[in-house]
Design an enzyme around this catalytic site. Structure first.
Site, PDB file in Angstrom:
ATOM      1  N   LYS A  72     -12.491  -5.687  -3.026  1.00  0.00           N
ATOM      2  CA  LYS A  72     -13.433  -4.564  -3.044  1.00  0.00           C
ATOM      3  C   LYS A  72     -12.915  -3.414  -3.897  1.00  0.00           C
ATOM      4  O   LYS A  72     -13.680  -2.675  -4.479  1.00  0.00           O
ATOM      5  CB  LYS A  72     -13.565  -4.006  -1.619  1.00  0.00           C
ATOM      6  N   LYS A 132      -6.556 -11.634  -6.348  1.00  0.00           N
ATOM      7  CA  LYS A 132      -7.689 -11.981  -5.477  1.00  0.00           C
ATOM      8  C   LYS A 132      -8.861 -11.034  -5.734  1.00  0.00           C
ATOM      9  O   LYS A 132      -8.660  -9.876  -6.112  1.00  0.00           O
ATOM     10  CB  LYS A 132      -7.280 -11.998  -4.005  1.00  0.00           C
ATOM     11  N   LYS A 136       0.812  -1.216   0.000  1.00  0.00           N
ATOM     12  CA  LYS A 136       0.000   0.000   0.000  1.00  0.00           C
ATOM     13  C   LYS A 136       0.844   1.264   0.000  1.00  0.00           C
ATOM     14  O   LYS A 136       0.455   2.257  -0.602  1.00  0.00           O
ATOM     15  CB  LYS A 136      -0.969   0.008   1.194  1.00  0.00           C
TER      16      LYS A 136
HETATM   17  P1  AMP Z   1     -10.366  -7.070   2.933  1.00  0.00           P
HETATM   18  O1  AMP Z   1     -11.596  -6.826   2.150  1.00  0.00           O
HETATM   19  O2  AMP Z   1      -9.176  -7.309   2.060  1.00  0.00           O
HETATM   20  O3  AMP Z   1     -10.145  -6.028   3.981  1.00  0.00           O
HETATM   21  O4  AMP Z   1     -10.545  -8.446   3.714  1.00  0.00           O
HETATM   22  C1  AMP Z   1     -11.485  -8.688   4.733  1.00  0.00           C
HETATM   23  C2  AMP Z   1     -11.488 -10.159   5.082  1.00  0.00           C
HETATM   24  O5  AMP Z   1     -11.979 -10.959   3.977  1.00  0.00           O
HETATM   25  C3  AMP Z   1     -10.136 -10.728   5.415  1.00  0.00           C
HETATM   26  O6  AMP Z   1     -10.265 -11.751   6.372  1.00  0.00           O
HETATM   27  C4  AMP Z   1      -9.685 -11.282   4.099  1.00  0.00           C
HETATM   28  O7  AMP Z   1      -8.700 -12.240   4.243  1.00  0.00           O
HETATM   29  C5  AMP Z   1     -10.978 -11.866   3.529  1.00  0.00           C
HETATM   30  N1  AMP Z   1     -10.950 -11.845   2.044  1.00  0.00           N
HETATM   31  C6  AMP Z   1     -10.892 -10.729   1.286  1.00  0.00           C
HETATM   32  N2  AMP Z   1     -10.888 -11.026  -0.031  1.00  0.00           N
HETATM   33  C7  AMP Z   1     -10.930 -12.385  -0.109  1.00  0.00           C
HETATM   34  C8  AMP Z   1     -10.951 -13.307  -1.207  1.00  0.00           C
HETATM   35  N3  AMP Z   1     -10.930 -12.890  -2.472  1.00  0.00           N
HETATM   36  N4  AMP Z   1     -10.998 -14.632  -0.923  1.00  0.00           N
HETATM   37  C9  AMP Z   1     -11.020 -15.051   0.365  1.00  0.00           C
HETATM   38  N5  AMP Z   1     -11.004 -14.237   1.429  1.00  0.00           N
HETATM   39  C10 AMP Z   1     -10.970 -12.918   1.222  1.00  0.00           C
END
Ligand code: AMP
Ligand code: TRP
Length: 327
Positions: free
Chosen positions: A195, A192, A111
């Site tokens: 959002k 991955k 980041k």
């Molecule tokens: P984030 O949206 O990256 O802040 O992630 C929030 C939570 O969702 C964390 O526990 C991440 O590891 C999980 N997470 C986010 N994106 C994915 C994805 N594409 N597949 C599996 N887990 C995810």
């Protein structure tokens, strides 16, 4: 009863990846564990947020937790910024954490590389996360694998504090499941599903219009082999769709290969779209009911009061151990 704890940031509508990686994991564990789930709104402001949109996102995320089946009778549900002790504990932990270890965090490196004018909060973010976890003596932290390094840091910080000041915190662990799934972007299945992706066509959000969801899946990137086979390296697109299908139907990859033997990608994608849409339809119906109901505020008030009392106790204990009191 062992305790699990997790949080999500209220930055835009959560994705199918968040759902499978974090929320649903919590839902599956809520009967066996004392469960804490919160909105990490203070983590969200490590990067700029719109101050009109942020409160809406906070409320929306709680409604989504509930709509996804997080049961308020089995979970303590709260908003991080409503509990002043998180930041206070974080400060005391920051003074026992090192610049070197924080600057080595992969997420910080990524980041901060993207935006050279980053805030100090982006650097200290994992210490606040450690505070979130160890303040409540959580045993396990169910998060996606991308957050594993932060949980390991929380362990290191807890161990270090205990050594220096005497036993204070339980040492937390990353929660492993044998079916660890990472949902990938539908358009670029080597990344991955996130959002913040630039191309919305690759991302399924839980509140997306169901016709759009269907279109996104039907247009997902595949390959020219026309065989439904799990091979993430050579067939990342098809393997990702299989991962989504497996996650929602609890079928194994072998069973899915068998089920679609001799069928074309169109048929397979339609089946994936059907299971995703049927899951989202249920969540969305509950979501709109909960968002406008009174129950949500009652649940959050209860969560705030409970966690304030718990956190205060830990905070006072830390102050005493560190020597922060009138002599
Ligand atoms: P984030 O949206 O990256 O802040 O992630 C929030 C939570 O969702 C964390 O526990 C991440 O590891 C999980 N997470 C986010 N994106 C994915 C994805 N594409 N597949 C599996 N887990 C995810
Ligand atoms: N950093 C986590 C994320 O972006 C959110 C989070 C904050 C969290 N504090 C936490 C997750 C404590 C688990 C435990 O996904």
């Amino acid at each position: 009863m062992k305790r699990i704890l997790t949080g999500l940031q209220p930055t835009g509508v959560i994705t199918l990846g968040n759902y499978v990686g974090a929320i649903r994991k919590m839902k599956q564990l809520q009967d066996e564990y004392d469960s804490f789930i919160f909105v990490a709104d203070m983590h969200a402001i490590t990067i700029p947020q719109d101050r009109e949109q942020l409160p809406k996102n906070i409320r929306s995320l709680v409604a989504l937790y509930l709509a996804c089946g997080i049961d308020p009778k089995k979970n303590t549900i709260y908003i991080q910024s409503e509990n002043i002790y998180h930041a206070n504990v974080s400060w005391m932990l920051e003074c026992n954490s090192y610049y070197g270890e924080l600057s080595r965090m992969t997420q910080f490196k990524d980041k901060s590389r993207k935006n050279a004018n980053f805030t100090v909060g982006l650097l200290t973010y994992p210490v606040l996360m450690a505070a979130d976890i160890i303040i409540y003596d959580a045993d396990y932290v169910p998060v996606g694998v991308d957050q594993k390094q932060h949980v390991e840091l929380a362990r290191d910080i807890a161990i270090r504090f205990n050594k220096k000041y005497g036993d204070t915190f339980k040492v937390p662990d990353f929660y492993y499941t044998d079916t660890e799934v990472k949902i990938m972007d539908l358009q670029d299945p080597t990344k991955k599903m996130s959002k913040s992706a630039e191309n919305p066509k690759g991302v399924i959000k839980l509140l997306d219009d169901l016709d759009d969801v269907r279109k996104k899946i039907m247009k997902a990137a595949t390959d020219s082999e026309a065989v439904v086979r799990f091979d993430p390296e050579n067939k990342p697109g098809v393997s990702n769709l299989m991962g989504i299908y497996a996650a929602l139907t609890y079928k194994s990859m072998e069973d899915i290969e068998e089920e679609f033997k001799g069928q074309n990608y169109g048929t397979f994608k339609k089946a994936v779209a059907d299971v995703v849409c049927s899951e989202l339809e249920k969540i969305q119906a509950r979501y709109y009911e909960i968002l406008n109901g009174k129950e949500l505020d009652r649940i959050l008030d209860e969560g705030r009061e409970k966690t304030l009392a718990m956190a205060k106790e830990k905070y006072e204990m830390m102050k005493k151990k560190i020597g922060l009191y009138r002599g």
